[in-house]
Motif scaffolding. Structure first.
Motif, PDB file in Angstrom:
ATOM      1  N   PRO A  17       0.792  -1.228   0.000  1.00 20.15           N
ATOM      2  CA  PRO A  17       0.000   0.000   0.000  1.00 20.15           C
ATOM      3  C   PRO A  17       0.830   1.287   0.000  1.00 20.15           C
ATOM      4  O   PRO A  17       0.353   2.329  -0.433  1.00 20.15           O
ATOM      5  CB  PRO A  17      -0.816  -0.118   1.296  1.00 20.15           C
ATOM      6  N   ASN A  18       2.055   1.251   0.493  1.00 18.75           N
ATOM      7  CA  ASN A  18       2.842   2.478   0.623  1.00 18.75           C
ATOM      8  C   ASN A  18       3.196   3.079  -0.733  1.00 18.75           C
ATOM      9  O   ASN A  18       3.353   2.380  -1.714  1.00 18.75           O
ATOM     10  CB  ASN A  18       4.129   2.212   1.412  1.00 18.75           C
ATOM     11  N   LEU A  41      10.831  -6.690  -0.942  1.00 16.25           N
ATOM     12  CA  LEU A  41       9.406  -6.865  -0.649  1.00 16.25           C
ATOM     13  C   LEU A  41       9.117  -8.306  -0.233  1.00 16.25           C
ATOM     14  O   LEU A  41       8.350  -8.559   0.712  1.00 16.25           O
ATOM     15  CB  LEU A  41       8.588  -6.481  -1.881  1.00 16.25           C
ATOM     16  N   ILE A  42       9.731  -9.270  -0.923  1.00 21.08           N
ATOM     17  CA  ILE A  42       9.603 -10.674  -0.515  1.00 21.08           C
ATOM     18  C   ILE A  42      10.198 -10.865   0.873  1.00 21.08           C
ATOM     19  O   ILE A  42       9.613 -11.521   1.741  1.00 21.08           O
ATOM     20  CB  ILE A  42      10.312 -11.590  -1.534  1.00 21.08           C
ATOM     21  N   PHE A  43      11.356 -10.268   1.101  1.00 23.86           N
ATOM     22  CA  PHE A  43      12.066 -10.379   2.383  1.00 23.86           C
ATOM     23  C   PHE A  43      11.196  -9.911   3.544  1.00 23.86           C
ATOM     24  O   PHE A  43      11.058 -10.615   4.557  1.00 23.86           O
ATOM     25  CB  PHE A  43      13.350  -9.548   2.300  1.00 23.86           C
ATOM     26  N   ILE A  44      10.614  -8.733   3.425  1.00 25.11           N
ATOM     27  CA  ILE A  44       9.822  -8.191   4.551  1.00 25.11           C
ATOM     28  C   ILE A  44       8.514  -8.953   4.730  1.00 25.11           C
ATOM     29  O   ILE A  44       7.974  -9.027   5.836  1.00 25.11           O
ATOM     30  CB  ILE A  44       9.571  -6.681   4.384  1.00 25.11           C
ATOM     31  N   THR A  45       8.023  -9.561   3.630  1.00 23.35           N
ATOM     32  CA  THR A  45       6.766 -10.305   3.722  1.00 23.35           C
ATOM     33  C   THR A  45       6.962 -11.641   4.431  1.00 23.35           C
ATOM     34  O   THR A  45       6.256 -11.955   5.399  1.00 23.35           O
ATOM     35  CB  THR A  45       6.180 -10.542   2.316  1.00 23.35           C
ATOM     36  N   PRO A  53       7.836  -5.640   8.184  1.00 22.02           N
ATOM     37  CA  PRO A  53       7.422  -4.652   7.177  1.00 22.02           C
ATOM     38  C   PRO A  53       8.185  -3.341   7.244  1.00 22.02           C
ATOM     39  O   PRO A  53       8.320  -2.647   6.237  1.00 22.02           O
ATOM     40  CB  PRO A  53       5.933  -4.446   7.477  1.00 22.02           C
ATOM     41  N   GLU A  54       8.704  -2.993   8.421  1.00 22.44           N
ATOM     42  CA  GLU A  54       9.420  -1.723   8.552  1.00 22.44           C
ATOM     43  C   GLU A  54      10.693  -1.678   7.718  1.00 22.44           C
ATOM     44  O   GLU A  54      11.203  -0.601   7.379  1.00 22.44           O
ATOM     45  CB  GLU A  54       9.745  -1.456  10.027  1.00 22.44           C
ATOM     46  N   ARG A  55      11.203  -2.847   7.334  1.00 26.39           N
ATOM     47  CA  ARG A  55      12.481  -2.884   6.622  1.00 26.39           C
ATOM     48  C   ARG A  55      12.336  -2.651   5.117  1.00 26.39           C
ATOM     49  O   ARG A  55      13.309  -2.709   4.378  1.00 26.39           O
ATOM     50  CB  ARG A  55      13.201  -4.206   6.892  1.00 26.39           C
ATOM     51  N   ILE A  56      11.124  -2.343   4.656  1.00 22.37           N
ATOM     52  CA  ILE A  56      10.940  -1.922   3.270  1.00 22.37           C
ATOM     53  C   ILE A  56      11.446  -0.500   3.082  1.00 22.37           C
ATOM     54  O   ILE A  56      11.739  -0.058   1.971  1.00 22.37           O
ATOM     55  CB  ILE A  56       9.457  -2.014   2.858  1.00 22.37           C
TER      56      ILE A  56
END
Length: 694
Positions: free
Chosen positions: A28-29, A323-327, A332-335
């Motif tokens: 969403p960001n 995006l795969i990593f944070i998911t 999520p903060e690491r995006i």
């Protein structure tokens, strides 16, 4: 690449399980910049609304008045730069520079500034940026900014080496170096640090190259400012070179010497590009505010601008993988860009085995081993192309960037786009065009991991050893020659017995058993076995230190064996020609006869060593299970093989011809090999007996 039939194509289209489960949801960001970084890049430079007279900054001869820039620097009580205040103060100056440069025609700009860009060894890149600035195309401006920051870094490294010995790897360390401060002055370097090289500054290079900034978030005026700063640095450098009577030497550019090793994707066609453009707008692998950068990357490839395509794709590949990593890791903060350099989530973290000491990184499980091997090959392994490192540090001549490297990167990226697109949204007819790309990812094997390179080396060495028995040699029927060969024949008999015993200790298959050396070691069967071992897939991801250390020694052994083989081939070919031409002196003839006889007994020994290396290679991960003591004994043993092959490389050089010494060295190494494997077998028998008793 393994060919795909229609059935396997449908299987991949309907069952992407080999890649792991699709986990991405629409993000969403609308920015990947943290609040502090977003404020620094997008707002601070616009807070002071006032006009700035460009004549205060540029003389009539277009020389930069650096004092007008350094007067806008602000420092904290500690003496460190106050980057936020510097950006505020320099904002109107950047705006004035941007308006002035974009008001110039290309012809006038070239005349006024061309000479000031020559020090970069890439003046054309900087001159072409003016047209990009006038286009108002955010993606193209971001691309230009990425290219000029990498080129500027490489050029500053060239300047650094005028005084320093080893150029810093990190841009921030380079800009903070005393060497550059001594040439340009500390205040000038501080101005540059406001724009690039520090995570507390605008940090334009890093936020673009790591895929955090979108094309709409970078104010074009900062690109204009970097153009002018580069010209100003050129002016200072010209004065310095004249004053010190010095010469700026440019380092050679990196060349992709092993391109063929990464050619696994077929050529990407215009039809594939058209499908990819549709996927970009649908795939959850693409953040919506990054779509213009993806489209520009595809356009660049279509227009044969392969370096531009790669420069744009690499940050977007990193963003999609982040995006795969944070998911999958639920962070999520690491995006976002972090507030300190340590916490930025880049390829290093994304491809690592672990998140931290307590948590496993789940990205490898989602991507699968084949995709991970491609990424490590393409980006990380020291002997691979390391495209992102070389491009981002300005080490590649952009005009000579190979199409095939861009093709491999784009092929992999398109496969990821497909993998993270809802399959019901894709017409099967269109997507079928991408099956060869998807298949290439599914079947990828590492080319540049040390284990893979060892396999390649062993195969090349085996091919060389295959040539030895086929080399021409004269007929030796004179009685006087027999006396010369008696001692070698005796040694050969002993060597054969030793080799037969050693091979009986190895876990070779039944068809490799024999009663004499000639029955396997010097036949085509031996070469077939070596090819089979070298073509067997061996796991390469996340090898521990002991495995990599052992592989390093085995690679050296293989390389030295190959060198011995090449030495022998060169010597035999030369001496045979001299024998036919009757240009050998008496002593040289005797030496040649000894060499011919010794080669017959050396060939099985070299093949034995290559066999030992191959077998250790195929079972290399068993090293991880050895105790420290057993491992050290093994390491000592393979280092003795290395020492022997190094000595043999010296003995067999055409300048030396030390055949007597070679015989003695061979006798000793065969004894060491036999004793080591007898001990190994004895230990294994005891271990098996203990297990049976349990």
């Amino acid at each position: 690449m393994v060919p795909m039939n229609e059935e396997s194509q449908t299987s991949i289209a309907l069952q992407p399980a080999q890649w792991g489960d699709t986990v991405l949801k629409t993000f969403p960001n609308t920015t990947c910049l943290s609040n502090k970084v977003h404020n620094m890049v997008c707002r601070l430079g616009f807070e002071i609304q006032c006009s700035y007279d460009i004549e205060r900054l540029l003389s009539q001869d277009n020389e930069v008045c650096w004092i007008s820039l350094t007067d806008h620097l602000s420092y904290k009580p500690s003496g460190q730069l106050d980057f936020a205040e510097c950006v505020r103060q320099l904002g109107p100056v950047c705006e004035a520079v941007h308006l002035y440069l974009t008001s110039l025609s290309s012809e006038v700009f070239d005349v006024q500034f061309q000479g000031f860009f020559q020090w970069t060894d890439n003046a054309e890149l900087f001159l072409n940026t003016l047209a990009v600035l006038k286009s108002l195309d955010g993606a193209k401006i971001s691309l230009s900014l990425m290219k000029i920051t990498s080129c500027l870094e490489h050029s500053l490294g060239d300047v650094f080496l005028m005084l320093g010995k080893e150029c810093p790897f990190l841009l921030r360390d380079l800009l903070a170096s005393l060497e550059l401060a001594n040439i340009f002055s500390q205040s000038v370097m501080d101005v540059l640090r406001v724009f690039i090289g520090s995570p507390e500054s605008l940090n334009l290079r890093n936020i673009l190259w790591h895929g955090f900034a979108s094309s709409s978030e970078i104010p074009p005026k900062y690109c204009s400012m970097l153009l002018l700063l580069t010209a100003g640095l050129g002016q200072i450098l010209k004065t310095y070179l004249c004053r010190t009577n010095s010469l700026l030497v440019h380092r050679p550019y990196f060349a992709f010497y092993s391109q063929k090793d990464v050619f696994v994707f077929p050529d990407i066609t215009n039809e594939m590009l058209s499908v990819a453009e549709k996927l970009v707008k649908k795939s959850k692998f693409v953040l919506k505010h990054m779509v213009p950068l993806w489209i520009e990357a595809l356009t660049a490839f279509r227009q044969d601008r392969y370096a531009d395509s790669a420069v744009l794709l690499l940050p977007q590949l990193e963003t999609g993988l982040r995006l795969i990593f944070i998911t999958v890791n639920k962070c999520p903060e690491r995006i976002l860009t972090a507030e300190s350099a340590i916490l930025y989530t880049t390829f290093d973290e994304i491809l690592a085995k672990r998140l931290n000491a307590h948590s496993e990184n789940l990205v490898p499980k989602i991507l699968g081993e084949a995709a991970m091997e491609f990424l490590w090959d393409f980006l990380n392994h020291p002997e691979g192309p390391r495209v992102r490192d070389h491009l981002s540090h300005g080490e590649i001549q952009l005009s000579e960037f190979p199409k095939q490297i861009a093709n491999q990167l784009l092929g992999f990226s398109i496969a990821l786009l497909y993998k993270h697109t809802d399959k019901e949204d894709n017409p099967i007819k269109e997507i079928s065009l991408l099956y060869p790309l998807i298949d290439a990812v599914e079947h990828y094997r590492s080319r540049f991991h040390p284990i893979s390179l060892l396999q390649k080396q062993v195969l090349e060495c085996s091919e060389s050893l295959q040539k030895l028995p086929l080399l021409p040699s004269p007929t030796l029927d004179q009685p006087q020659h027999n006396e010369v060969l008696d001692d070698i024949a005796e040694a050969g008999e002993l060597f054969n017995q030793e080799i037969i015993h050693i091979l009986s200790l190895l876990p070779l298959q039944e068809e490799c058993c024999f009663d004499d050396v000639d029955s396997w070691l010097i036949t085509e069967k031996w070469f077939s076995t070596m090819k089979e071992l070298c073509n067997t897939h061996i796991r390469t991801l996340y090898c521990n230190r002991s495995v990599l250390e052992a592989v390093g020694v085995l690679r050296k052994v293989s390389a030295q064996c190959h060198l011995v083989s090449k030495n022998v081939i060169s010597a035999l070919e030369l001496r045979y020609e001299q024998w036919l031409n009757k240009t050998l002196r008496s002593r040289q003839r005797q030496n040649y006869i000894r060499m011919l006889s010794f080669i017959k007994i050396l060939t099985p020994v070299l093949r034995l060593i290559v066999t030992l290396v191959s077998m250790d290679m195929s079972d290399i991960h068993a090293i991880s299970e050895k105790t420290s003591l057993v491992y050290q004994e093994y390491l000592k043993y393979i280092k003795s093989l290395l020492q022997y092959t190094e000595n043999m490389a010296t003995c067999t050089s055409i300048e030396k011809n030390l055949w007597d010494k070679a015989i003695e060295l061979t006798r000793k190494i065969l004894l060491k090999i036999r004793l080591f494997h007898e001990k190994q077998n004895s230990s294994q028998v005891m271990k098996d007996t203990d297990q049976d008793n349990l």
